[in-house]
Design a protein around this motif. Structure first.
Motif, PDB file in Angstrom:
ATOM      1  N   SER A  82       0.615  -1.147  -0.075  1.00  0.00           N
ATOM      2  CA  SER A  82      -0.113  -0.106   0.008  1.00  0.00           C
ATOM      3  C   SER A  82       0.887   1.074  -0.004  1.00  0.00           C
ATOM      4  CB  SER A  82      -0.817   0.009   1.079  1.00  0.00           C
ATOM      5  OG  SER A  82      -1.591   1.241   1.056  1.00  0.00           O
ATOM      6  N   VAL A  83       0.937   2.023  -1.290  1.00  0.00           N
ATOM      7  CA  VAL A  83       1.380   3.286  -1.326  1.00  0.00           C
ATOM      8  C   VAL A  83       0.435   4.271  -0.595  1.00  0.00           C
ATOM      9  CG1 VAL A  83       1.906   5.017  -2.912  1.00  0.00           C
ATOM     10  CG2 VAL A  83       2.718   2.649  -3.201  1.00  0.00           C
ATOM     11  N   ALA A  84      -0.892   3.980  -0.540  1.00  0.00           N
ATOM     12  CA  ALA A  84      -1.936   4.642   0.016  1.00  0.00           C
ATOM     13  C   ALA A  84      -1.464   5.038   1.557  1.00  0.00           C
ATOM     14  CB  ALA A  84      -3.299   4.384  -0.170  1.00  0.00           C
ATOM     15  N   LEU A  85      -1.363   3.990   2.263  1.00  0.00           N
ATOM     16  CA  LEU A  85      -1.088   3.953   3.706  1.00  0.00           C
ATOM     17  C   LEU A  85       0.239   4.768   3.828  1.00  0.00           C
ATOM     18  CD1 LEU A  85      -2.208   0.414   5.073  1.00  0.00           C
ATOM     19  CD2 LEU A  85      -3.458   2.735   4.862  1.00  0.00           C
ATOM     20  N   ARG A  86       1.267   4.323   3.037  1.00  0.00           N
ATOM     21  CA  ARG A  86       2.767   5.346   3.309  1.00  0.00           C
ATOM     22  C   ARG A  86       2.259   6.670   3.149  1.00  0.00           C
ATOM     23  NH1 ARG A  86       5.378   8.977   1.493  1.00  0.00           N
ATOM     24  NH2 ARG A  86       7.488   8.727   0.940  1.00  0.00           N
ATOM     25  N   ASP A  87       1.660   7.094   2.226  1.00  0.00           N
ATOM     26  CA  ASP A  87       1.305   8.468   2.010  1.00  0.00           C
ATOM     27  C   ASP A  87       0.643   8.969   3.067  1.00  0.00           C
ATOM     28  OD1 ASP A  87       2.586   8.300  -0.562  1.00  0.00           O
ATOM     29  OD2 ASP A  87       1.091   8.493  -1.753  1.00  0.00           O
ATOM     30  N   ALA A  88      -0.361   8.312   3.514  1.00  0.00           N
ATOM     31  CA  ALA A  88      -1.165   8.966   4.770  1.00  0.00           C
ATOM     32  C   ALA A  88      -0.392   9.091   5.701  1.00  0.00           C
ATOM     33  CB  ALA A  88      -2.287   7.999   5.120  1.00  0.00           C
ATOM     34  N   ILE A  89       0.574   8.130   6.383  1.00  0.00           N
ATOM     35  CA  ILE A  89       1.495   8.257   7.389  1.00  0.00           C
ATOM     36  C   ILE A  89       2.358   9.543   7.135  1.00  0.00           C
ATOM     37  CG2 ILE A  89       3.523   7.209   8.388  1.00  0.00           C
ATOM     38  CD1 ILE A  89       1.186   5.962   9.296  1.00  0.00           C
ATOM     39  N   ALA A  90       2.981   9.750   5.845  1.00  0.00           N
ATOM     40  CA  ALA A  90       3.773  10.713   5.516  1.00  0.00           C
ATOM     41  C   ALA A  90       3.064  11.829   5.714  1.00  0.00           C
ATOM     42  CB  ALA A  90       4.460  10.748   4.311  1.00  0.00           C
ATOM     43  N   ALA A  91       1.784  12.099   5.257  1.00  0.00           N
ATOM     44  CA  ALA A  91       0.896  13.467   5.170  1.00  0.00           C
ATOM     45  C   ALA A  91       0.519  13.881   6.673  1.00  0.00           C
ATOM     46  CB  ALA A  91      -0.240  13.133   4.320  1.00  0.00           C
ATOM     47  N   VAL A  92       0.290  12.969   7.615  1.00  0.00           N
ATOM     48  CA  VAL A  92      -0.261  13.402   8.938  1.00  0.00           C
ATOM     49  C   VAL A  92       0.949  13.969   9.783  1.00  0.00           C
ATOM     50  CG1 VAL A  92      -2.385  11.759   8.912  1.00  0.00           C
ATOM     51  CG2 VAL A  92      -0.489  11.050  10.001  1.00  0.00           C
TER      52      VAL A  92
END
Length: 147
Positions: A82-92
């Motif tokens: 999941s790139v989506a989970l990776r991006d969410a962690i980075a974003a928050v």
């Protein structure tokens, strides 16, 4: 108001206790939650504990943790896809610890890669439910160290 740690669990972790106990052990997700609640309380944290089998819902849960003290994330199979989970962690911008019940490096080669590892503070794997305790304790140590 006490700081909050969000413990988020990915797909199939709702089956703990019956799913491949030779790999994942006999503890249920409720057992893991009780262990996490006890650890967080002892360290002076509030705890939010959630599980979802759905990638988008996990993204929502990560986003809902914005402003929390930290996230302990067992993304399960999504760790490797999941790139989506990776991006969410980075974003928050919330410190996160990746945890796994099993030692992912002693398992199938596809489990050796994590999309999450580059954006989390640390990774703990292979200690069964104690991986969660270690993750929460590691986050708590950052408060004490002022890191």
């Amino acid at each position: 108001m006490p700081d909050t740690i969000h413990v988020l669990n990915g797909p199939n972790l709702n089956l703990l206790g019956t799913r491949e106990p030779g790999i994942y052990g006999a503890a249920t997700l409720a057992d893991v939650e009780a262990l996490c609640r006890d650890t967080a309380s002892r360290l002076g944290f509030e705890l939010v504990f959630r599980q979802s089998n759905h990638e988008g819902e996990l993204v929502d849960l990560i986003q809902a943790a914005k402003g929390a003290f930290g996230i302990v994330l067992n993304a399960a199979a999504y760790t490797h896809t999941s790139v989506a989970l990776r991006d969410a962690i980075a974003a928050v911008g919330v410190p996160a610890v990746e945890v796994h019940l099993s030692n992912t490096f002693a398992r199938e080669p596809f489990r050796h890669h994590s999309y999450l590892s580059p954006v989390v503070r640390g990774v703990i794997c292979g200690f069964g439910p104690q991986s969660y305790v270690l993750g929460i304790t590691a986050l708590a140590a950052t408060r004490q160290a002022g890191a």
